[in-house]
Design a protein around this motif. Structure first.
Motif, short mmCIF file in Angstrom:
data_model
loop_
_atom_site.label_atom_id
_atom_site.label_comp_id
_atom_site.label_asym_id
_atom_site.label_seq_id
_atom_site.Cartn_x
_atom_site.Cartn_y
_atom_site.Cartn_z
N HIS A 14 -41.36 -116.45 -63.06
CA HIS A 14 -42.34 -115.52 -63.62
C HIS A 14 -42.88 -114.59 -62.54
O HIS A 14 -42.63 -114.78 -61.34
CB HIS A 14 -43.49 -116.27 -64.33
N HIS A 27 -40.95 -115.16 -58.71
CA HIS A 27 -40.80 -116.48 -58.11
C HIS A 27 -40.74 -117.53 -59.21
O HIS A 27 -40.90 -117.21 -60.39
CB HIS A 27 -41.98 -116.77 -57.15
N HIS A 29 -41.35 -121.89 -60.49
CA HIS A 29 -42.07 -123.14 -60.33
C HIS A 29 -41.31 -124.26 -61.01
O HIS A 29 -40.61 -124.03 -62.00
CB HIS A 29 -43.46 -123.08 -60.97
N GLU A 103 -48.75 -126.27 -62.05
CA GLU A 103 -47.89 -125.22 -61.49
C GLU A 103 -47.37 -125.65 -60.11
O GLU A 103 -46.25 -125.35 -59.73
CB GLU A 103 -48.70 -123.93 -61.38
#
Ligand SMILES: [Zn+2]
Length: 113
Positions: A14, A27, A29, A103
């Motif tokens: 995202h 990037h 997660h 996250e």
């Protein structure tokens, strides 16, 4: 009252374009999700719900290996992702009461309306 907790993970990319720091860059997660389901009655097996069914339902909703900005209809923050997952579980008629999205190891959001 009983609360069942199901943990799952998903990978996604995202950006947060409005962010003034590094989150505006593309990037990814490894998100961890905890979904809570509550009930005050047990069935004949002594369960609120079958864990296998709950895990299947959560897994079906998670936007695994996607670009979240294309999937979600709002910002791709942990706050909004938790709300988005909660809403979809509710739409599946599940007794969801809270969703936490982690996250990173140390930063997450608990959405509990
Ligand atoms: Zn991020």
């Amino acid at each position: 009252m009983y609360t069942l907790i199901v943990k799952e993970t998903f990978e996604a990319a995202h950006t947060i374009p409005e962010h003034s720091g590094k989150c505006k860059n593309l990037h990814g997660h490894s998100y961890r999700v905890e979904a809570e389901f509550s009930g005050d009655e047990l069935d004949s097996m002594g369960m609120v719900k079958d864990f296998a069914d709950l895990k299947k339902a959560v897994r079906r909703i998670l936007p695994d290996h996607t670009y979240l900005n294309d999937v979600l209809d709002g910002p791709t923050t942990a706050e909004y992702i938790a709300q988005w997952i909660f809403t979809h579980l509710k739409q599946d008629d599940l007794p969801v009461t809270a969703v936490t999205v982690w996250e990173t190891e140390n930063c997450g959001c608990l959405y509990k309306p």
